[in-house]
Design an enzyme around this catalytic site. Structure first.
Site, mmCIF file in Angstrom:
data_model
loop_
_atom_site.group_PDB
_atom_site.id
_atom_site.type_symbol
_atom_site.label_atom_id
_atom_site.label_comp_id
_atom_site.label_asym_id
_atom_site.label_seq_id
_atom_site.Cartn_x
_atom_site.Cartn_y
_atom_site.Cartn_z
ATOM 1 N N HIS A 1 0.806 -1.220 0.000
ATOM 2 C CA HIS A 1 0.000 0.000 0.000
ATOM 3 C C HIS A 1 0.838 1.269 0.000
ATOM 4 O O HIS A 1 0.308 2.364 0.001
ATOM 5 C CB HIS A 1 -0.901 0.034 1.234
ATOM 6 C CG HIS A 1 -0.126 0.223 2.512
ATOM 7 N ND1 HIS A 1 0.548 -0.798 3.120
ATOM 8 C CD2 HIS A 1 0.114 1.325 3.262
ATOM 9 C CE1 HIS A 1 1.154 -0.341 4.209
ATOM 10 N NE2 HIS A 1 0.922 0.947 4.311
HETATM 11 C C1 UD1 Z 1 -1.050 5.912 5.837
HETATM 12 C C2 UD1 Z 1 0.363 6.306 6.240
HETATM 13 C C3 UD1 Z 1 1.301 5.127 5.992
HETATM 14 C C4 UD1 Z 1 0.799 3.886 6.685
HETATM 15 C C5 UD1 Z 1 -0.648 3.611 6.305
HETATM 16 C C6 UD1 Z 1 -1.172 2.470 7.125
HETATM 17 C C7 UD1 Z 1 0.943 8.673 5.943
HETATM 18 C C8 UD1 Z 1 1.722 9.635 5.150
HETATM 19 N N1 UD1 Z 1 0.848 7.434 5.454
HETATM 20 O O1 UD1 Z 1 -1.038 5.645 4.448
HETATM 21 O O2 UD1 Z 1 2.582 5.446 6.506
HETATM 22 O O3 UD1 Z 1 1.603 2.815 6.283
HETATM 23 O O4 UD1 Z 1 -1.456 4.768 6.565
HETATM 24 O O5 UD1 Z 1 -2.197 1.790 6.496
HETATM 25 O O6 UD1 Z 1 0.453 9.012 7.004
HETATM 26 N N2 UD1 Z 1 -8.527 5.568 2.293
HETATM 27 C C9 UD1 Z 1 -9.778 5.016 2.442
HETATM 28 N N3 UD1 Z 1 -10.245 4.829 3.708
HETATM 29 C C10 UD1 Z 1 -9.553 5.167 4.801
HETATM 30 C C11 UD1 Z 1 -8.287 5.730 4.654
HETATM 31 C C12 UD1 Z 1 -7.781 5.915 3.394
HETATM 32 O O7 UD1 Z 1 -10.451 4.700 1.479
HETATM 33 O O8 UD1 Z 1 -10.064 4.950 5.915
HETATM 34 C C13 UD1 Z 1 -7.976 5.741 0.936
HETATM 35 C C14 UD1 Z 1 -8.254 7.112 0.345
HETATM 36 O O9 UD1 Z 1 -8.402 6.948 -1.040
HETATM 37 C C15 UD1 Z 1 -6.967 7.856 0.636
HETATM 38 C C16 UD1 Z 1 -5.914 6.762 0.508
HETATM 39 O O10 UD1 Z 1 -6.549 5.591 0.996
HETATM 40 O O11 UD1 Z 1 -6.741 8.928 -0.241
HETATM 41 C C17 UD1 Z 1 -4.657 7.036 1.301
HETATM 42 O O12 UD1 Z 1 -4.953 7.295 2.670
HETATM 43 P P1 UD1 Z 1 -3.908 8.105 3.577
HETATM 44 O O13 UD1 Z 1 -4.400 8.175 4.961
HETATM 45 O O14 UD1 Z 1 -3.527 9.388 2.926
HETATM 46 O O15 UD1 Z 1 -2.603 7.248 3.521
HETATM 47 P P2 UD1 Z 1 -2.369 5.678 3.608
HETATM 48 O O16 UD1 Z 1 -1.989 5.203 2.242
HETATM 49 O O17 UD1 Z 1 -3.502 5.039 4.297
HETATM 50 N N1 UDP Z 2 -3.377 -5.512 9.272
HETATM 51 C C1 UDP Z 2 -4.688 -5.905 9.572
HETATM 52 N N2 UDP Z 2 -5.528 -6.220 8.530
HETATM 53 C C2 UDP Z 2 -5.131 -6.174 7.236
HETATM 54 C C3 UDP Z 2 -3.797 -5.789 6.945
HETATM 55 C C4 UDP Z 2 -2.947 -5.453 7.994
HETATM 56 O O1 UDP Z 2 -5.076 -5.977 10.736
HETATM 57 O O2 UDP Z 2 -5.943 -6.474 6.346
HETATM 58 C C5 UDP Z 2 -2.498 -5.107 10.390
HETATM 59 C C6 UDP Z 2 -1.197 -5.868 10.506
HETATM 60 O O3 UDP Z 2 -1.355 -6.979 11.361
HETATM 61 C C7 UDP Z 2 -0.255 -4.833 11.116
HETATM 62 C C8 UDP Z 2 -0.798 -3.510 10.620
HETATM 63 O O4 UDP Z 2 -2.114 -3.771 10.140
HETATM 64 O O5 UDP Z 2 -0.335 -4.843 12.531
HETATM 65 C C9 UDP Z 2 0.052 -2.980 9.524
HETATM 66 O O6 UDP Z 2 -0.535 -1.842 8.998
HETATM 67 P P1 UDP Z 2 -0.185 -1.268 7.563
HETATM 68 O O7 UDP Z 2 0.477 -2.309 6.745
HETATM 69 O O8 UDP Z 2 -1.431 -0.651 7.055
HETATM 70 O O9 UDP Z 2 0.778 -0.062 7.897
HETATM 71 P P2 UDP Z 2 2.360 0.060 8.122
HETATM 72 O O10 UDP Z 2 2.753 -0.895 9.182
HETATM 73 O O11 UDP Z 2 3.018 -0.172 6.811
HETATM 74 O O12 UDP Z 2 2.513 1.484 8.527
#
Ligand code: UD1
Ligand code: UDP
Length: 358
Positions: free
Chosen positions: A205
């Site tokens: 992601h």
């Molecule tokens: C964010 C964090 C990333 C982390 C990830 C965990 C930043 C810069 N990035 O990335 O470090 O690894 O969370 O999962 O803070 N969206 C939804 N529903 C939601 C949230 C997001 O549909 O509840 C979609 C939207 O299209 C949004 C995109 O995901 O634009 C990205 O969401 P965003 O919170 O900007 O960053 P993540 O990719 O989730």
């Molecule tokens: N995770 C979860 N459900 C999913 C995918 C990930 O509960 O479908 C959990 C996973 O066990 C881990 C955390 O989400 O604890 C990782 O989050 P993510 O990969 O979104 O973010 P990152 O760690 O890269 O910031």
């Protein structure tokens, strides 16, 4: 002593859950400020319910946006709450925009900031997370480094020794506290008709991977090659960001890749613990696979979790299809003899003890 715990995304909810439990156990006054950076039910509410976390006292309703929009809203909202509540310490964990906005709002109000997961560095400033890590470490008062590597890095950046504490990572606490429950309650293996070690688990992601067409295509081609070679299905609980980009670029989903909605932590732990191998670009998943003794192939060119590479649980392959396949071939029969470098599951206890004694 009053503690504010600021969270906003899936990994923060999971990883601070042991801290919240420890505050409750010790009767430490605390409150949760949720920025709502993540808001979809399966990235947010599902974890509060499953981990039996209290409803946040404040919810900023920030949601998605550009980096400046998101961080700006968090900064403004967090300042309002913190100015009213006047906590003694604000705790943030990791490297998201929520962590940056929360820490910055606190430090400007002269409230002490505790950064859990301090001292991690990928040395790749194109990653938004790397900027967040560096900035938050440099405005924090308590730097909770998971390992001695983090401490070394922080000292090298001129952070005073007395601010740095090696504590392990709360992800180990979260795994130890929930693995048995996950084993008992999660039905995902049966629901998806999966047998232990007869499938791969995939997550990807990261902005630098999925927002770049060539890299996302590389990952998909690589997953296809893995399927052609091993004929084991690849289960992919997909992040909404990735789903959106696959649609936008019109990328074809390879045969063998089973895309499912994001799953709960219990389900994910079950999927992870029983997978033959995991392919990921997630930070948390690199740590979890290391703790769970499941080989990991990381779809990135660098990692801020080099301990996983050093102990031998993880390998970096980037997004080149051949390199992805070769990485899987290399890791698939790896002997699971490595040790977990991230602590003994008592990190949240250690962190609270340090804060309360200061
Ligand atoms: C964010 C964090 C990333 C982390 C990830 C965990 C930043 C810069 N990035 O990335 O470090 O690894 O969370 O999962 O803070 N969206 C939804 N529903 C939601 C949230 C997001 O549909 O509840 C979609 C939207 O299209 C949004 C995109 O995901 O634009 C990205 O969401 P965003 O919170 O900007 O960053 P993540 O990719 O989730
Ligand atoms: N995770 C979860 N459900 C999913 C995918 C990930 O509960 O479908 C959990 C996973 O066990 C881990 C955390 O989400 O604890 C990782 O989050 P993510 O990969 O979104 O973010 P990152 O760690 O890269 O910031």
């Amino acid at each position: 002593m009053k503690i504010a715990i600021i969270i906003g995304t899936r990994p923060e909810i999971i990883k601070t859950s042991p801290i919240i439990r420890e505050c409750k156990r010790r009767n430490v006054p605390y409150f949760i400020l949720h920025t709502n950076q993540h808001y979809s039910e399966n990235l947010d509410k599902i974890f509060f319910e499953e981990l039996e976390l209290p409803k946040p006292k404040y919810n900023l309703g920030v949601g998605s946006g550009t980096h400046a929009q998101q961080t700006g809203k968090i900064l403004i909202g967090a300042e309002r709450v913190l100015a009213r509540e006047k906590p003694d310490v604000v705790l943030v964990e990791g490297d998201t925009n929520t962590v940056l906005g929360g820490a910055l709002a606190a430090t400007k109000l002269h409230i002490k900031v505790g950064h859990i997961e301090a001292g991690l560095r990928s040395y790749d400033r194109k990653m938004p997370e790397e900027i967040n890590r560096v900035l938050v470490d440099h405005c924090s008062d308590f730097l909770f480094a998971p390992t001695k590597k983090g401490r070394f890095i922080l000292l090298g950046e001129g952070i005073p020794k007395k601010k740095i504490f090696i504590t392990g990572n709360t992800i180990v606490d979260a795994i130890y506290q929930n693995l048995e429950l996950a084993r008992k309650r999660a039905k995902i293996l049966g629901n998806l008709n999966l047998e232990k070690e007869k499938y791969f688990l995939v997550t990807a992601h990261r902005q630098e991977n999925v927002d770049v067409r060539g890299r996302l295509e590389g990952i998909m081609k690589g997953l296809d090659l893995v399927y052609q070679n091993f004929h084991l299905s690849l289960i992919y609980p997909i992040h909404p960001r990735t789903q959106r980009m696959i649609k936008e670029y019109g990328i074809k989903i390879p045969k063998g890749l089973e895309i499912i909605n994001p799953v709960s932590f219990f389900d994910f732990l079950q999927l992870e613990a029983n997978a033959r191998l995991v392919l990921t670009d997630s930070g948390g998943v690199q740590e979890e696979t290391c703790v769970l003794k499941v080989p990991c192939v990381t779809l990135r060119d660098n990692t801020e979790r080099p301990e996983t590479i050093e102990v031998g649980s993880n390998i970096l392959v980037g997004t080149n299809p051949r390199k992805i396949l070769n990485g899987v071939k290399k890791m698939i029969n790896k002997r699971k003899e490595w040790s977990n470098p991230f602590g003994n599951g008592k990190t949240s206890e250690t962190i609270l003890k340090i804060i309360l004694e200061k």
